[in-house]
Design a protein around this motif. Structure first.
Motif, PDB file in Angstrom:
ATOM      1  N   ALA A  64       0.839  -1.203   0.000  1.00 12.17           N
ATOM      2  CA  ALA A  64       0.000   0.000   0.000  1.00 12.17           C
ATOM      3  C   ALA A  64       0.870   1.247   0.000  1.00 12.17           C
ATOM      4  O   ALA A  64       2.036   1.214   0.384  1.00 12.17           O
ATOM      5  CB  ALA A  64      -0.924   0.007   1.217  1.00 12.17           C
ATOM      6  N   ALA A  65       0.289   2.367  -0.440  1.00 16.13           N
ATOM      7  CA  ALA A  65       0.991   3.649  -0.456  1.00 16.13           C
ATOM      8  C   ALA A  65       0.015   4.761  -0.084  1.00 16.13           C
ATOM      9  O   ALA A  65      -1.146   4.738  -0.515  1.00 16.13           O
ATOM     10  CB  ALA A  65       1.599   3.917  -1.823  1.00 16.13           C
ATOM     11  N   ARG A  66       0.493   5.720   0.711  1.00 16.56           N
ATOM     12  CA  ARG A  66      -0.381   6.818   1.116  1.00 16.56           C
ATOM     13  C   ARG A  66       0.475   8.005   1.551  1.00 16.56           C
ATOM     14  O   ARG A  66       1.506   7.841   2.206  1.00 16.56           O
ATOM     15  CB  ARG A  66      -1.263   6.381   2.289  1.00 16.56           C
ATOM     16  CG  ARG A  66      -2.327   7.388   2.695  1.00 16.56           C
ATOM     17  CD  ARG A  66      -3.497   7.373   1.760  1.00 16.56           C
ATOM     18  NE  ARG A  66      -4.214   6.109   1.814  1.00 16.56           N
ATOM     19  CZ  ARG A  66      -5.406   5.910   1.273  1.00 16.56           C
ATOM     20  NH1 ARG A  66      -6.032   6.901   0.657  1.00 16.56           N
ATOM     21  NH2 ARG A  66      -5.976   4.737   1.329  1.00 16.56           N
ATOM     22  N   LEU A  72      -3.336   1.690   4.254  1.00 10.82           N
ATOM     23  CA  LEU A  72      -2.933   2.898   4.964  1.00 10.82           C
ATOM     24  C   LEU A  72      -4.017   3.959   4.800  1.00 10.82           C
ATOM     25  O   LEU A  72      -4.568   4.123   3.710  1.00 10.82           O
ATOM     26  CB  LEU A  72      -1.616   3.448   4.407  1.00 10.82           C
ATOM     27  CG  LEU A  72      -0.416   2.501   4.387  1.00 10.82           C
ATOM     28  CD1 LEU A  72       0.768   3.186   3.712  1.00 10.82           C
ATOM     29  CD2 LEU A  72      -0.051   2.078   5.791  1.00 10.82           C
ATOM     30  N   LEU A  73      -4.291   4.671   5.870  1.00 12.28           N
ATOM     31  CA  LEU A  73      -5.290   5.739   5.827  1.00 12.28           C
ATOM     32  C   LEU A  73      -4.774   6.920   6.636  1.00 12.28           C
ATOM     33  O   LEU A  73      -4.521   6.795   7.842  1.00 12.28           O
ATOM     34  CB  LEU A  73      -6.623   5.247   6.409  1.00 12.28           C
ATOM     35  CG  LEU A  73      -7.745   6.275   6.497  1.00 12.28           C
ATOM     36  CD1 LEU A  73      -8.162   6.759   5.110  1.00 12.28           C
ATOM     37  CD2 LEU A  73      -8.949   5.704   7.236  1.00 12.28           C
ATOM     38  N   ALA A  74      -4.611   8.067   5.975  1.00 11.52           N
ATOM     39  CA  ALA A  74      -4.126   9.270   6.647  1.00 11.52           C
ATOM     40  C   ALA A  74      -5.299  10.090   7.165  1.00 11.52           C
ATOM     41  O   ALA A  74      -6.293  10.298   6.464  1.00 11.52           O
ATOM     42  CB  ALA A  74      -3.295  10.114   5.676  1.00 11.52           C
ATOM     43  N   ASP A  75      -5.176  10.541   8.395  1.00 10.91           N
ATOM     44  CA  ASP A  75      -6.143  11.485   8.942  1.00 10.91           C
ATOM     45  C   ASP A  75      -5.926  12.820   8.234  1.00 10.91           C
ATOM     46  O   ASP A  75      -4.809  13.344   8.229  1.00 10.91           O
ATOM     47  CB  ASP A  75      -5.932  11.627  10.445  1.00 10.91           C
ATOM     48  CG  ASP A  75      -7.027  12.431  11.120  1.00 10.91           C
ATOM     49  OD1 ASP A  75      -7.377  13.520  10.609  1.00 10.91           O
ATOM     50  OD2 ASP A  75      -7.534  11.990  12.160  1.00 10.91           O
ATOM     51  N   PRO A  76      -6.961  13.418   7.630  1.00 15.48           N
ATOM     52  CA  PRO A  76      -6.766  14.671   6.893  1.00 15.48           C
ATOM     53  C   PRO A  76      -6.558  15.890   7.778  1.00 15.48           C
ATOM     54  O   PRO A  76      -6.155  16.945   7.293  1.00 15.48           O
ATOM     55  CB  PRO A  76      -8.057  14.803   6.084  1.00 15.48           C
ATOM     56  CG  PRO A  76      -9.080  14.081   6.892  1.00 15.48           C
ATOM     57  CD  PRO A  76      -8.350  12.938   7.540  1.00 15.48           C
ATOM     58  N   TYR A 119      -3.367   5.539  10.012  1.00 17.33           N
ATOM     59  CA  TYR A 119      -3.899   4.262  10.480  1.00 17.33           C
ATOM     60  C   TYR A 119      -3.441   3.165   9.528  1.00 17.33           C
ATOM     61  O   TYR A 119      -3.476   3.337   8.306  1.00 17.33           O
ATOM     62  CB  TYR A 119      -5.426   4.297  10.541  1.00 17.33           C
ATOM     63  CG  TYR A 119      -5.969   5.361  11.482  1.00 17.33           C
ATOM     64  CD1 TYR A 119      -5.979   5.146  12.857  1.00 17.33           C
ATOM     65  CD2 TYR A 119      -6.455   6.578  11.001  1.00 17.33           C
ATOM     66  CE1 TYR A 119      -6.463   6.126  13.732  1.00 17.33           C
ATOM     67  CE2 TYR A 119      -6.933   7.549  11.861  1.00 17.33           C
ATOM     68  CZ  TYR A 119      -6.935   7.316  13.224  1.00 17.33           C
ATOM     69  OH  TYR A 119      -7.408   8.277  14.086  1.00 17.33           O
ATOM     70  N   VAL A 120      -3.020   2.032  10.087  1.00 17.71           N
ATOM     71  CA  VAL A 120      -2.467   0.940   9.290  1.00 17.71           C
ATOM     72  C   VAL A 120      -3.205  -0.346   9.631  1.00 17.71           C
ATOM     73  O   VAL A 120      -3.218  -0.771  10.798  1.00 17.71           O
ATOM     74  CB  VAL A 120      -0.960   0.752   9.553  1.00 17.71           C
ATOM     75  CG1 VAL A 120      -0.375  -0.257   8.577  1.00 17.71           C
ATOM     76  CG2 VAL A 120      -0.221   2.090   9.456  1.00 17.71           C
TER      77      VAL A 120
END
Length: 334
Positions: free
Chosen positions: A164-166, A215-219, A225-226
């Protein structure tokens, strides 16, 4: 509750358009592959885009006018339902999106230097939409792409089996998850270098083969979050210090097997939704204390049953609709 829409062959992912009106479901099974665009309000499939092959990984530009889909080779046994591009794989498919109708038109694909052997999977888009970072699963590399001319500028060696990439919220750095190592490679796209490797994601069971797969980035905060698929949990990473501040376990009493594979953040940032492929459910995690005897921060509030093999989850910007994808349903994915 809600509505189920039949989509394509083993959908292993997709994405909700930034305005929340349409969901793109990507077929990735051993057979005919395509992208199916679903109207969230009606459940209607408004368009089917034939594909030579996908792995279910994609991303939208911040304004939703361009979609990027990881491209794999055409199957030798199954032919697409219509004309396709980049049939040999090793490319990122590019689509121009009409935000009104939700339909899309394919543009010239982005060819990757690693070719089909690189096996592109996760795609991260910078907040300004000018850079893509693509995980090349079989090459142990990440590709950096300039979207102003859709050309690859460099490939960087990362860990084993990057998935994954973020980008973090500022867009200065991108993170790539290394599935076998259980680590993250932090990349500076401007210099084309890995600036650090982050460990400690795998929880009590350690990092090796932890399989961080989403992967999820908090804006609004310096948090990433992984989803730790093999160790049944979600790691919370502080992107200022690059340290894991929390590991939220989703493990069932029977043992490992929940297999979290995708994440979605509620617009009010109070709840994190987790697609559990092995648990056939979407788990809800409280990100704030609910007070008055309610759920505590980082506790599991409950689970929403889904069809088999849940692969993705998304929440509309109005916080009113939850969308999930399951790879197995009534003869097809849903």
């Amino acid at each position: 509750y809600g509505r189920m829409t039949s989509v394509g062959n083993l959908p292993t992912g997709g994405a909700l358009t930034p305005d929340g009106r349409f969901y793109w479901s990507l077929s990735a099974g051993d057979g005919r592959n395509d992208v199916r665009i679903v109207n969230v309000a009606s459940g209607e499939v408004v368009q089917i885009l034939p594909m030579p092959g996908t792995y279910g990984q994609m991303a939208f530009s911040p304004d939703g006018t361009v979609a990027y889909v990881s491209g794999e080779p055409n199957s030798t046994a199954w032919q697409p339902a219509g004309p396709t591009m980049a049939d040999s794989g090793g490319a990122i498919h590019v689509f121009k999106v009409d935000p009104v109708s939700g339909t899309a038109t394919e543009q010239a694909p982005i060819t990757l230097a690693a070719g089909a052997s690189g096996y592109p999977t996760g795609i991260g888009v910078s907040p300004d939409g000018k850079i893509l970072v693509v995980a090349l699963y079989h090459a142990n590399k990440a590709a950096i792409i300039d979207t102003t001319n859709n050309t690859e500028t460099t490939e960087i060696s990362v860990g084993n089996y990057p998935f994954a990439a973020r980008f973090e919220r500022t867009g200065q750095y991108a993170y790539v998850s290394n599935a076998q190592d259980g680590t993250l490679s932090k990349i500076d796209p401007a210099s084309g270098k890995v600036v650090s490797t982050i460990s400690g994601l795998g929880g009590p069971s350690g990092d090796y083969n932890a399989q961080p797969q989403f992967l999820l980035a908090d804006p609004k905060a310096d948090v990433m979050y992984v989803a730790i698929t093999n160790h049944d949990g979600v790691a919370v990473l502080n992107t200022q210090t690059d340290t894991v501040t929390q590991f939220v376990s989703l493990q069932r009493p029977e043992g490992f097997g929940a297999a979290p594979v995708a994440l979605a953040l509620a617009p009010d940032e109070a709840t994190l939704y987790v697609a559990n492929a092995g648990g056939d459910a979407v788990a809800a995690i409280a990100l704030t204390d609910r007070g008055n005897g309610g759920a505590k921060q980082y506790s599991v509030i409950g689970k929403i049953p889904t069809a088999d093999y849940t692969q993705d989850v998304a929440v509309t910007p109005d916080n009113c609709t939850l969308v999930w994808t399951s790879a197995r349903g009534l003869g097809a994915g849903h």
